[in-house]
Write a protein that holds these residues in place. Structure first.
Motif, PDB file in Angstrom:
ATOM      1  N   SER A 153       0.801  -1.226   0.000  1.00  9.00           N
ATOM      2  CA  SER A 153       0.000   0.000   0.000  1.00  9.00           C
ATOM      3  C   SER A 153       0.832   1.274   0.000  1.00  9.00           C
ATOM      4  N   ASN A 154       2.137   1.193   0.365  1.00  6.64           N
ATOM      5  CA  ASN A 154       2.946   2.418   0.392  1.00  6.64           C
ATOM      6  C   ASN A 154       4.157   2.363  -0.537  1.00  6.64           C
ATOM      7  N   CYS A 155       4.301   1.284  -1.333  1.00  2.60           N
ATOM      8  CA  CYS A 155       5.517   1.109  -2.127  1.00  2.60           C
ATOM      9  C   CYS A 155       5.723   2.226  -3.150  1.00  2.60           C
ATOM     10  N   ASP A 156       4.631   2.881  -3.584  1.00  2.00           N
ATOM     11  CA  ASP A 156       4.806   3.965  -4.552  1.00  2.00           C
ATOM     12  C   ASP A 156       5.410   5.216  -3.909  1.00  2.00           C
ATOM     13  N   TRP A 157       5.458   5.277  -2.587  1.00  2.00           N
ATOM     14  CA  TRP A 157       6.100   6.379  -1.874  1.00  2.00           C
ATOM     15  C   TRP A 157       7.600   6.126  -1.668  1.00  2.00           C
TER      16      TRP A 157
END
Length: 531
Positions: A153-157
């Motif tokens: 859920s946060n890998c694009d950050w």
């Protein structure tokens, strides 16, 4: 307008000084409306997650900060500034973060490695970045007990990760919102360059940049720290000087040894590659620490020129002044943090606090260790332990933790225990180093500085038996001190006890007997990671 979000905890002077060093000016955010007026915001993080979020809430900053971030405006979070972007943290269960990035900040695993993660480590880019690009071997300064990890859920950050037992997120970026777990303002020239890129808006990638600054897949490693210690006191003429004791005696031929001026020496050690600088305040102002304006000024001026961590020790405790006003240890520490200190070292007062804890059997929040750690985080509290050997013929002769020793006593004794002392080693207490170390960790200390009265000034090498005993007793980082006389002694230490994080020396550096560069060259030659 570059705005600083100072929520009132920790050493933000270092960020101010780093920005000034780069030729830029900061404006303080003093009201919620200042957040939306800012062109760039730096949120420096020092302290504990819960107290930081509570302070942001109290100041009315949370909603305008969320609005600023949602508008994708330039933002740089540092340490807690990164952690605050997540939904919450194990450090403060039930306390909500800003919720910009999905996920929870988790405590680092203390079973395999020391916690806090403290020192110089690398970063591993997960995607191309010119803003955060560094040389493969570059190290940045970390100090934290909690970290976020990559999830679906946060890998694009996620922009970079660092390895400490397992990978954790060391940098995030989406659009113009960026944050790092390390402290660029304490990471020397590499960190200053990262700050400069943020301040100037540099970050757009050309095709050539994409090849030069491509991600690196190799693992990162924590470096062993080499720390320069400066004992500072007034000489007989009233000037502040750096001195060095011989078995804690700082006089020679009737005069205080004068080995240089504290600010000049600190600058020299920074330029020579010291990973940290420690000031030990042994001036007459120890009984009234807030009156010690000369020492506070040393911190202020040093932090303008030295961009590695600064520790201050000596007399930082609760006291009552001549007018009858009481100052808590927390108030005293706050002034030293505001003056440029990153960590506070506590000596004799830690021994007294441990004795009281053992008598009570529980924590009550009254000790300086508890008070400072609750606001500024465990990593801000260093305990300076000054033990001496007490020899016994048999372990049955003492109730204290006793070890067999390869250094027999004066009557051939083959066992010893290590007695804690106070008042600069002048008074022994019925407390051993294992008791003190464990109690201080329980009270909230984040690091231990292990001195040795027996080895001080001897140039015989570190007391490996003492250091190993304490290293095995705690899960927080350990700094070895006292006895170094040549580069090989540092190698011997880190080879014999590879879990020790740092080594400190004073006289051999002051007198130019052993350059810091020579120590690091020796360590690297032996395959030991350094900055």
């Amino acid at each position: 307008m570059i705005a600083l979000l100072d929520y009132g905890a920790g050493n933000v002077r270092s960020v101010r000084n780093a920005v000034a060093q780069l030729g830029c000016q900061l404006t303080d955010i003093t009201a919620p409306e200042d957040i939306l007026r800012a062109e760039r915001i730096i949120f420096p993080g020092v302290g504990a997650f819960g107290s930081a979020m509570a302070r942001l809430q109290q100041l009315g900053y949370i909603e305008p900060l969320r609005e600023y971030l949602a508008a994708d405006r330039p933002f740089l979070g540092i340490c807690i500034g990164l952690q605050s972007l997540f939904e919450g943290s194990d450090e403060a269960p039930g306390v909500a973060g800003l919720g910009i990035i999905p996920g929870q900040v988790r405590r680092l695993d203390p079973h395999s490695l020391s916690v806090p993660h403290m020192g110089w480590n690398g970063i591993r880019l997960t995607r191309t970045s010119r803003w955060l690009a560094t040389e493969k071997s570059a190290k940045l300064y970390f100090v934290h007990s909690y970290a976020a990890r990559r999830t679906a859920s946060n890998c694009d950050w996620v922009l970079a990760e660092t390895d400490y037992g397992q990978p954790f997120i060391s940098a995030v970026q989406r659009g113009q919102v960026r944050a790092v777990q390390f402290h660029p303002e304490k990471s020397g020239a590499v960190g200053l360059e990262i700050l400069r890129r943020f301040l100037t808006g540099r970050g757009q990638m050309t095709r050539r940049d994409q090849m030069i600054y491509a991600p690196v897949a190799s693992a990162t490693h924590l470096a062993k720290r080499i720390i320069a210690c400066l004992d500072v006191r007034n000489n007989d003429q009233g000037d502040l000087v750096v001195t060095k004791g011989d078995q804690y005696d700082v006089r020679e031929a009737g005069e205080v040894r004068n080995l240089g001026k504290p600010i000049e020496l600190a600058r020299r050690y920074y330029e020579e590659g010291a990973d940290e600088i420690t000031f030990l305040n042994i001036t007459a102002f120890r009984d009234s620490p807030l009156a010690d304006q000369p020492m506070l000024e040393v911190l202020r001026r040093t932090s303008e020129q030295v961009f590695v961590p600064l520790t201050i020790g000596g007399g930082i405790r609760a006291f009552t002044d001549q007018d009858g006003r009481f100052y808590s240890a927390l108030e005293v520490a706050a002034e030293y943090f505001r003056s440029g200190a990153d960590k506070i070292s506590i000596g004799s007062d830690a021994v007294y606090a441990a004795e009281e804890y053992l008598n009570r059997g529980n924590k009550d929040g009254s000790s300086a260790i508890e008070q400072i750690a609750a606001v500024y985080g465990n990593q801000a509290v260093v305990i300076s332990i000054d033990p001496r050997r007490v020899y016994v013929a048999s372990p049955d002769e003492t109730t204290h933790t006793c070890i067999p020793t390869t250094e027999p006593g004066p009557n051939g004794e083959t066992y010893c225990w290590f007695q804690c002392t106070v008042r600069g080693g002048r008074e022994g207490r019925d407390l051993d180093v294992v008791q003190l170390a464990r109690v201080c960790e329980e009270l909230g200390a984040g690091e231990l500085l292990i001195n040795s009265i027996d080895r001080d000034g001897s140039k015989q090498g570190f007391d490996l038996e003492l250091i190993a005993l304490i290293r095995d007793a705690v899960t927080i980082p350990v700094i070895a001190s006292s006895g170094a006389g040549c580069p090989a002694h540092f190698t011997q230490l880190f080879t014999a006890i590879n879990t020790v994080e740092a080594a400190l020396a004073a006289g051999i550096f002051h007198r130019h007997e052993v350059p810091i560069a020579a120590v690091k060259t020796e360590l690297r030659h032996c395959g030991i990671e350094t900055r």
